[in-house]
Design a protein around this motif. Structure first.
Motif, PDB file in Angstrom:
ATOM      1  N   VAL A   1       0.845  -1.198   0.000  1.00  0.00           N
ATOM      2  CA  VAL A   1       0.000   0.000   0.000  1.00  0.00           C
ATOM      3  C   VAL A   1       0.879   1.247   0.000  1.00  0.00           C
ATOM      4  O   VAL A   1       0.589   2.217  -0.708  1.00  0.00           O
ATOM      5  CB  VAL A   1      -0.961  -0.005   1.207  1.00  0.00           C
ATOM      6  N   GLU A   2       1.975   1.234   0.745  1.00  0.00           N
ATOM      7  CA  GLU A   2       2.887   2.371   0.784  1.00  0.00           C
ATOM      8  C   GLU A   2       3.492   2.619  -0.597  1.00  0.00           C
ATOM      9  O   GLU A   2       3.659   3.763  -1.019  1.00  0.00           O
ATOM     10  CB  GLU A   2       3.998   2.119   1.817  1.00  0.00           C
TER      11      GLU A   2
ATOM     12  N   LYS B   1       0.837   4.264  -2.594  1.00  0.00           N
ATOM     13  CA  LYS B   1       0.619   5.611  -2.080  1.00  0.00           C
ATOM     14  C   LYS B   1       1.702   6.551  -2.621  1.00  0.00           C
ATOM     15  O   LYS B   1       1.410   7.676  -3.034  1.00  0.00           O
ATOM     16  CB  LYS B   1       0.639   5.583  -0.550  1.00  0.00           C
ATOM     17  N   ASN B   2       2.943   6.085  -2.674  1.00  0.00           N
ATOM     18  CA  ASN B   2       4.034   6.888  -3.226  1.00  0.00           C
ATOM     19  C   ASN B   2       3.842   7.122  -4.722  1.00  0.00           C
ATOM     20  O   ASN B   2       4.121   8.209  -5.219  1.00  0.00           O
ATOM     21  CB  ASN B   2       5.383   6.227  -2.953  1.00  0.00           C
TER      22      ASN B   2
ATOM     23  N   VAL C   1      -2.210  12.759  -2.428  1.00  0.00           N
ATOM     24  CA  VAL C   1      -2.917  11.808  -1.570  1.00  0.00           C
ATOM     25  C   VAL C   1      -3.606  12.608  -0.474  1.00  0.00           C
ATOM     26  O   VAL C   1      -2.959  13.366   0.249  1.00  0.00           O
ATOM     27  CB  VAL C   1      -1.948  10.777  -0.951  1.00  0.00           C
TER      28      VAL C   1
ATOM     29  N   VAL D   1      -5.648   8.142   3.653  1.00  0.00           N
ATOM     30  CA  VAL D   1      -5.448   6.698   3.553  1.00  0.00           C
ATOM     31  C   VAL D   1      -6.163   6.076   4.738  1.00  0.00           C
ATOM     32  O   VAL D   1      -5.876   6.400   5.889  1.00  0.00           O
ATOM     33  CB  VAL D   1      -3.946   6.327   3.579  1.00  0.00           C
TER      34      VAL D   1
ATOM     35  N   THR E   1      -7.771  -1.496   1.910  1.00  0.00           N
ATOM     36  CA  THR E   1      -7.281  -0.138   2.129  1.00  0.00           C
ATOM     37  C   THR E   1      -7.985   0.809   1.161  1.00  0.00           C
ATOM     38  O   THR E   1      -8.110   0.504  -0.017  1.00  0.00           O
ATOM     39  CB  THR E   1      -5.756  -0.052   1.895  1.00  0.00           C
TER      40      THR E   1
ATOM     41  N   ILE F   1      -7.867   4.645  -0.420  1.00  0.00           N
ATOM     42  CA  ILE F   1      -7.013   5.818  -0.617  1.00  0.00           C
ATOM     43  C   ILE F   1      -7.811   6.870  -1.386  1.00  0.00           C
ATOM     44  O   ILE F   1      -8.307   6.593  -2.475  1.00  0.00           O
ATOM     45  CB  ILE F   1      -5.733   5.472  -1.402  1.00  0.00           C
TER      46      ILE F   1
ATOM     47  N   PHE G   1      -7.582  10.451  -3.326  1.00  0.00           N
ATOM     48  CA  PHE G   1      -6.521  11.244  -3.935  1.00  0.00           C
ATOM     49  C   PHE G   1      -7.063  12.147  -5.022  1.00  0.00           C
ATOM     50  O   PHE G   1      -8.199  12.024  -5.450  1.00  0.00           O
ATOM     51  CB  PHE G   1      -5.407  10.339  -4.488  1.00  0.00           C
TER      52      PHE G   1
END
Length: 131
Positions: free
Chosen positions: A27-28, A31-32, A40, A43, A64, A66, A68
């Motif tokens: 997920v990280e 996200k990046n 973003v 989260v 998860t 997110i 954005f």
């Protein structure tokens, strides 16, 4: 909101075989990727959940959400990357309607401004159904 940018939400379901740390790392990574092409906003980790039906012979996965903001061309690339990444079981990308993003406080203030007692109406409805 910047010109040419839209609001989106994506839900990622990762394999339970990855474990909590592996899922968080995946997920990280996404996200990046989203941060490189947009902004973003939020989260929200929903944790490990049971599926309604088996997916790839698995019955659980990590969810998860997110939120954005990005350009519309990025969502196609994001979806492509989801499809070629091991450990991702299901995904969904949805464009959010900015008209429905009013804050809960603003909604409460609107009902107060109209003079409607929402709690009294709810209490009456409960009493009627009890009878």
């Amino acid at each position: 909101m910047a010109e040419g940018k839209n609001l989106y939400e994506t839900v990622i379901v990762t394999s339970a075989k990855l474990g909590e740390e592996g899922s968080a790392a995946l997920v990280e990574r996404f996200k990046n990727l989203i941060a490189e092409h947009g902004t973003v906003q939020n989260v929200d980790d929903w944790g490990k959940r049971r599926f309604a039906y088996p997916i790839e012979k698995q019955t659980e996965g990590y969810y998860t959400l997110i939120s954005f903001e990005s350009g519309p061309e990025f969502t196609a690339e994001l979806d492509r990357r989801y499809q070629i990444t091991d450990g991702i079981m299901r995904t969904l990308i949805v464009k959010r309607d900015p008209r429905h993003l009013a804050k809960p406080q603003q909604r409460a203030q609107k009902s107060e401004e109209t003079g409607i007692d929402v709690e009294a109406i709810a209490a009456e409805a409960v009493e009627e159904t009890a009878e």
